[in-house]
Design an enzyme around this catalytic site. Structure first.
Site, PDB file in Angstrom:
ATOM      1  N   THR A 145       0.836  -1.199   0.000  1.00 31.40           N
ATOM      2  CA  THR A 145       0.000   0.000   0.000  1.00 31.40           C
ATOM      3  C   THR A 145       0.873   1.253   0.000  1.00 31.40           C
ATOM      4  O   THR A 145       1.681   1.450   0.914  1.00 31.40           O
ATOM      5  CB  THR A 145      -0.898   0.007   1.256  1.00 31.40           C
ATOM      6  OG1 THR A 145      -1.711  -1.165   1.264  1.00 31.40           O
ATOM      7  CG2 THR A 145      -1.765   1.252   1.303  1.00 31.40           C
ATOM      8  N   GLU A 146       0.717   2.089  -1.019  1.00 27.22           N
ATOM      9  CA  GLU A 146       1.498   3.321  -1.168  1.00 27.22           C
ATOM     10  C   GLU A 146       2.992   3.077  -0.958  1.00 27.22           C
ATOM     11  O   GLU A 146       3.719   3.921  -0.432  1.00 27.22           O
ATOM     12  CB  GLU A 146       0.989   4.404  -0.203  1.00 27.22           C
ATOM     13  CG  GLU A 146      -0.482   4.734  -0.346  1.00 27.22           C
ATOM     14  CD  GLU A 146      -0.871   5.231  -1.740  1.00 27.22           C
ATOM     15  OE1 GLU A 146       0.041   5.617  -2.500  1.00 27.22           O
ATOM     16  OE2 GLU A 146      -2.066   5.242  -2.059  1.00 27.22           O
TER      17      GLU A 146
END
Length: 469
Positions: A145-146
């Site tokens: 995630t990110e």
């Protein structure tokens, strides 16, 4: 030869509807279906569909020389299947070309890697299985995630069998080092690391349509000159974008799609190749180890995780949510488990960020709420109802120690059942393959010994009557 890896991220959360305090206990449906439908349909029309078509055209016109990677979250795939299935068709066409690699990630684009290792690994498996089932490609490279990453996450990613991981080329971690090399994780030396080149990525994402930028306007010829001018020993340039950038943040009228289509021709003229992350990590050796003791990400100037864990509101919401992780893992309620996935999306906590409030509230630009406090209040009302439902399944009177013991027992029993099932299958296969054995329901069947003849039947004994004296 220099290699350029393009990465495109597709993610959309399930947005929450306005949920009041008085709805707790009365309304168990939390999502704004109208907003979810409208947003993903609009993005598909302006970004996802034209960008997928552009990538397909780039691959065909270059005879397969153009290659890239795409990361799609599970929640985005679900919504695309529901509202815009034609995007799924295009993703399948891209997969069929053999020039596009699909990356693994967390199912709900969550923060589980920072909060709960077991939940993190479960989510990654769920996401990988969905990609394999939907697009026919098993992910080999991981992107969190990110791009959240640290040494502990590297250990878990390597343990799950991934050979490479994409993360941010953060200056505070790299120091004097260049992001244009392949590195390996200090905590898991077999895991290769690919680092994003933030400057070259931002030249497109942030400056392509910026008239005040000194290099404006940017064209494909100039952009490839910059890459070609990099030192000869720097052999890989990783360019990471949200697919929303193309067609949405940079509208088609800016010429962004024409810019992309021109890149393969100018790259070929300069001897620059395009590659997938798996190809790069297979042919290039790591130049050194990279240690990241504290989590970093691809968000904000700080490149840390303060966008989601930077204030008390966010940390309280995360503590409450992941405090029931073990209880949720025990239940069989499909709807409850689905809500558990959707409530983990990192976007909910991003909306609660109070960073940069003084200088323009950059986080607020992506938030459907009036303020971080409104985002926190709405989420906590939803979470309160969710916790009530979890409490009905497994009351809080069961303490964590007792719950852990129960979990261990269940896992041991499941393991024993799996082993017994394997033995049963093996025995059945042996019985079916042996023609000398009769097939008998569930009864035990014994084969006669091969080296002993079958016993002869005895003749009936003759009986003689005694004469009476």
């Amino acid at each position: 030869m220099k290699n350029v890896c393009f990465y495109f991220k597709i993610h959309q959360p399930y947005r929450l509807k306005r949920y009041r305090f008085f709805d707790i206990g009365n309304d168990h449906y939390y999502y704004d279906d109208f907003a979810n439908d409208e947003i993903i349909s609009r993005l598909a029309e302006h970004s996802y569909i034209p960008m997928c078509d552009t990538l397909l055209e780039m691959i065909r016109e270059s005879n397969g020389a153009f290659k890239c990677a795409i990361s799609v979250s599970g929640t985005a795939l679900e919504q695309l299947q529901l509202y815009v299935p034609e995007v799924i068709d295009r993703l399948k066409h891209l997969a069929e070309t053999g020039c596009v690699e699909f990356l693994a990630g967390t199912y709900a684009h969550s923060l589980a890697s920072l909060e709960d290792p077991e939940e993190f690994m479960r989510e990654v498996k769920l996401e990988s299985d969905l990609i394999t089932r939907t697009l026919g490609i098993k992910p080999k490279t991981f992107a969190n995630t990110e791009l959240i990453y640290d040494d502990d996450i590297a250990t878990m990613v390597s343990h799950m069998g991934f050979k490479a991981c994409l993360t941010a080329g953060a200056k505070h971690v790299l120091g004097w080092k260049s992001p244009n090399y392949v590195y390996c994780a200090a905590s898991a030396p077999k895991l290769k690391l690919l680092l994003t080149n933030d400057k070259l990525s931002d030249d497109i994402a942030r400056n392509f349509n910026n008239p005040e930028w000194p290099e404006y306007p940017l064209n494909a010829d100039k952009y490839m000159d910059w890459i070609a001018a990099l030192p000869q020993e720097e052999q890989v340039v990783n360019l990471y974008f949200s697919m929303d950038t193309f067609g949405s943040f940079l509208p088609a009228s800016t010429g962004i799609f024409q810019f992309m289509k021109a890149l393969p021709r100018f790259a070929a003229e300069r001897g620059i190749a395009f590659a997938t992350p798996s190809e790069v990590t297979a042919k290039l050796k790591a130049v050194s180890e990279l240690s990241v003791p504290y989590p970093m990400s691809d968000i904000d100037e700080a490149r840390d995780v303060s966008a989601w864990k930077g204030n008390d509101l966010q940390n309280e919401a995360l503590r409450k949510l992941y405090g029931v992780a073990e209880r949720v893992s025990l239940c069989d309620d499909r709807r409850l488990k689905q809500d558990w996935e959707y409530l983990q999306s990192s976007d909910h906590f991003y909306y609660m960020s109070t960073k940069n409030l003084a200088d323009g509230a950059s986080h607020a630009a992506f938030s459907p709420y009036d303020s971080p406090f409104a985002a926190f209040t709405n989420y906590m009302n939803v979470l309160a109802d969710f916790l009530v439902r979890v409490e009905e399944q497994y009351p809080e009177s069961i303490d964590n120690e007792e719950l852990n013991s129960l979990l261990l027992t269940i896992r041991n029993q499941a393991s024993e059942i799996n082993e017994l099932n394997k033995e049963v299958k093996t025995l059945r296969a042996n019985i079916l393959n042996d023609d000398t054995l009769p097939v008998v329901g569930a009864e035990e069947v014994k084969a006669p010994a091969a080296d002993k003849p079958a016993p002869k039947k005895r003749a009936p004994r003759k009986t003689t009557k005694k004469t009476e004296k």
